[in-house]
Design a protein around this motif. Structure first.
Motif, PDB file in Angstrom:
ATOM      1  N   PHE A 121       0.829  -1.200   0.000  1.00  0.00           N
ATOM      2  CA  PHE A 121       0.000   0.000   0.000  1.00  0.00           C
ATOM      3  C   PHE A 121       0.869   1.257   0.000  1.00  0.00           C
ATOM      4  O   PHE A 121       0.554   2.242  -0.677  1.00  0.00           O
ATOM      5  N   GLY A 122       1.978   1.226   0.735  1.00  0.00           N
ATOM      6  CA  GLY A 122       2.858   2.389   0.777  1.00  0.00           C
ATOM      7  C   GLY A 122       3.430   2.728  -0.585  1.00  0.00           C
ATOM      8  O   GLY A 122       3.459   3.901  -0.984  1.00  0.00           O
ATOM      9  N   ALA A 123       3.886   1.714  -1.317  1.00  0.00           N
ATOM     10  CA  ALA A 123       4.437   1.957  -2.653  1.00  0.00           C
ATOM     11  C   ALA A 123       3.360   2.461  -3.600  1.00  0.00           C
ATOM     12  O   ALA A 123       3.604   3.350  -4.427  1.00  0.00           O
ATOM     13  N   TRP A 124       2.164   1.888  -3.471  1.00  0.00           N
ATOM     14  CA  TRP A 124       1.042   2.336  -4.313  1.00  0.00           C
ATOM     15  C   TRP A 124       0.715   3.797  -4.018  1.00  0.00           C
ATOM     16  O   TRP A 124       0.492   4.587  -4.941  1.00  0.00           O
ATOM     17  N   LEU A 125       0.692   4.165  -2.743  1.00  0.00           N
ATOM     18  CA  LEU A 125       0.357   5.535  -2.361  1.00  0.00           C
ATOM     19  C   LEU A 125       1.407   6.522  -2.879  1.00  0.00           C
ATOM     20  O   LEU A 125       1.063   7.642  -3.298  1.00  0.00           O
ATOM     21  N   ILE A 126       2.660   6.114  -2.884  1.00  0.00           N
ATOM     22  CA  ILE A 126       3.711   6.983  -3.423  1.00  0.00           C
ATOM     23  C   ILE A 126       3.454   7.273  -4.902  1.00  0.00           C
ATOM     24  O   ILE A 126       3.602   8.405  -5.362  1.00  0.00           O
ATOM     25  N   ASP A 127       3.041   6.240  -5.647  1.00  0.00           N
ATOM     26  CA  ASP A 127       2.714   6.455  -7.058  1.00  0.00           C
ATOM     27  C   ASP A 127       1.533   7.414  -7.211  1.00  0.00           C
ATOM     28  O   ASP A 127       1.496   8.238  -8.132  1.00  0.00           O
ATOM     29  N   GLN A 128       0.549   7.305  -6.309  1.00  0.00           N
ATOM     30  CA  GLN A 128      -0.593   8.221  -6.363  1.00  0.00           C
ATOM     31  C   GLN A 128      -0.159   9.661  -6.092  1.00  0.00           C
ATOM     32  O   GLN A 128      -0.663  10.600  -6.720  1.00  0.00           O
ATOM     33  N   LEU A 129       0.776   9.830  -5.174  1.00  0.00           N
ATOM     34  CA  LEU A 129       1.274  11.176  -4.876  1.00  0.00           C
ATOM     35  C   LEU A 129       2.076  11.737  -6.056  1.00  0.00           C
ATOM     36  O   LEU A 129       2.031  12.939  -6.331  1.00  0.00           O
ATOM     37  N   LYS A 130       2.804  10.871  -6.735  1.00  0.00           N
ATOM     38  CA  LYS A 130       3.497  11.317  -7.952  1.00  0.00           C
ATOM     39  C   LYS A 130       2.494  11.793  -8.991  1.00  0.00           C
ATOM     40  O   LYS A 130       2.683  12.835  -9.627  1.00  0.00           O
ATOM     41  N   MET A 131       1.416  11.018  -9.164  1.00  0.00           N
ATOM     42  CA  MET A 131       0.388  11.423 -10.120  1.00  0.00           C
ATOM     43  C   MET A 131      -0.277  12.720  -9.690  1.00  0.00           C
ATOM     44  O   MET A 131      -0.620  13.557 -10.529  1.00  0.00           O
TER      45      MET A 131
END
Length: 426
Positions: free
Chosen positions: A136-146
């Motif tokens: 979930f943490g890695a996924w959330l980082i990608d969302q923040l990049k987007m």
């Protein structure tokens, strides 16, 4: 008379190969049986999971629109959208910059409001169906990049669109369409260079027989093949995939490492042949045209509906359609219209994908590899939908359609074609 008869006989003889090909060069090859052999590879719980995942996506079309209307709608009667506009007006002196700052505030607020729904659709649901590779943490980082990308893009887009609305009070919907397509075109141009590397690492495909085969296919169709990239998508998803990205000097054909590691050389060649078809057939430009038509219709509808709704609800604090505080209304209406346009969007995309399928079969000449790849893709796409279901919801041909196409191609184009016992190796 003899000359006429002779010419007729010669003409008939010339047509025989075409007639034979149309009927199948191998009359003993059973397309139905060959197709069924592949379709039976996906059975039991795996088939049930695939069907459930994809059919759930039908409901997501509806619920995405409902959630969007609720989120955007909440910003209007609460007066929150108007307060964001007021804040933007206090922070910048130039009127034309107000929509840009509003766009930044709006993007941040809507990101937070949509976040629970995004977590469910983008992470929880994908994990439930065993398609997610990220924590979930890695996924959330990608969302923040987007989010970071969206902040920049929306600041520019809001500035441009509202400048058009202020300048062209009656015909803004037409000029606005041109602006929207211009933004999309620039995004396609810059995506492979500046955006995609934020989410994945792209490396050169290793040298070897498979790379040589792909390069030969590309060169045969005059496709630049100096670089063939592999994306590390396995860190995010278990899906196999390849894509054509970019425009002009930035265009490239890339495959993800799942495709390279999970499939056979024939499958990789078939999928890459399909992607080359998009390039050769100019599908990016064609889809831009069809998308422009959809945007034009949506913008026209907005130009007629939004002013009336704004006039009827003065408590929203939205002055007129040129006021950025009305953006939630425009986006709520757009969300509903996009959901209603699902059959149009699906059909336009599916037709291009079907053309690329035919091109890929001709380019790779690996019909069994293509059929096996279609079964793998059906791990998350319903394999055998009904015809109406496929028309309404499928933006790619279904697995059953693709397998049948590949087996028909095999019958028509492979001398001495024989049945094989298909397996899902790797």
């Amino acid at each position: 008379m003899r000359k006429v008869i002779g010419a007729a006989l010669l003409g008939a003889a010339a047509l025989l190969p075409a007639i034979a090909q149309g009927q199948g060069a191998n009359p003993g090859f059973d397309v139905d049986a060959a197709t069924r052999a592949y379709l039976d590879l996906l059975q039991g719980p795996a088939r049930a999971k695939s069907d459930a995942y994809f059919e759930g996506g039908y409901w997501l079309i509806l619920w995405n629109a409902v959630v969007a209307v609720l989120v955007y709608g909440a910003l209007l009667p609460s007066g929150f959208s108007a307060r964001m506009r007021d804040l933007a007006e206090q922070r910048v002196r130039r009127t034309w910059l107000v929509p840009g700052l509003y766009g930044v505030l709006f993007t941040l607020v809507s990101f937070l409001l949509f976040l629970p729904w995004t977590i469910y659709t983008g992470f929880v649901r994908e994990a439930q169906y065993d398609l997610m590779s990220q924590t979930f943490g890695a996924w959330l980082i990608d969302q923040l990049k987007m989010l970071g990308v969206s902040l920049v893009v929306n600041a520019l887009l809001f500035t441009a669109i509202y400048a058009v609305i202020r300048r062209f009070r009656r015909g803004w919907w037409a000029v606005g369409t041109a602006v929207m397509i211009s933004f999309l075109t620039i995004g396609l141009l810059l995506g492979p260079v500046f955006i995609e590397p934020l989410f994945n690492r792209y490396t050169e495909m290793p040298a070897g027989p498979l790379r040589d085969r792909i390069v030969a296919m590309a060169e045969a169709h005059h496709i630049p093949a100096d670089h063939i990239y592999v994306a590390d998508a396995s860190r995010q998803t278990k899906r196999i995939s390849a894509n054509v990205a970019g425009l002009g000097p930035t265009i490239r054909i890339a495959l993800n490492d799942n495709l390279l590691n999970r499939t056979s050389p024939d499958e990789v060649a078939a999928v890459m042949g399909h992607e080359m078809g998009h390039y050769v057939l100019g599908h990016i430009w064609r889809l831009l045209l069809w998308f422009a038509l959809a945007v034009l219709v949506i913008f026209f509808a907005l130009s007629r509906l939004a002013p009336r709704l704004i006039a009827r609800h003065p408590r929203w604090g939205v002055r007129d359609v040129a006021d950025p505080a009305g953006a939630p209304l425009l986006l709520a209406i757009t969300s509903v219209l996009v959901a209603l346009a699902t059959p149009y969007i699906s059909t336009v995309t599916r037709l291009s994908e079907s053309e690329a399928d035919r091109f890929g079969l001709d380019a790779a000449r690996a019909p069994d590899g293509f059929a096996t790849a279609a079964i793998r893709l059906s791990e998350y796409r319903k394999l055998e939908p009904g015809p109406i279901e496929e028309f309404l919801f499928f933006d790619h041909p279904s697995g059953a359609t693709r397998v049948r196409m590949s087996m028909q191609w095999k019958k028509d184009n492979v001398p001495g074609a024989t049945m094989v016992t298909p397996t899902l190796a790797k």
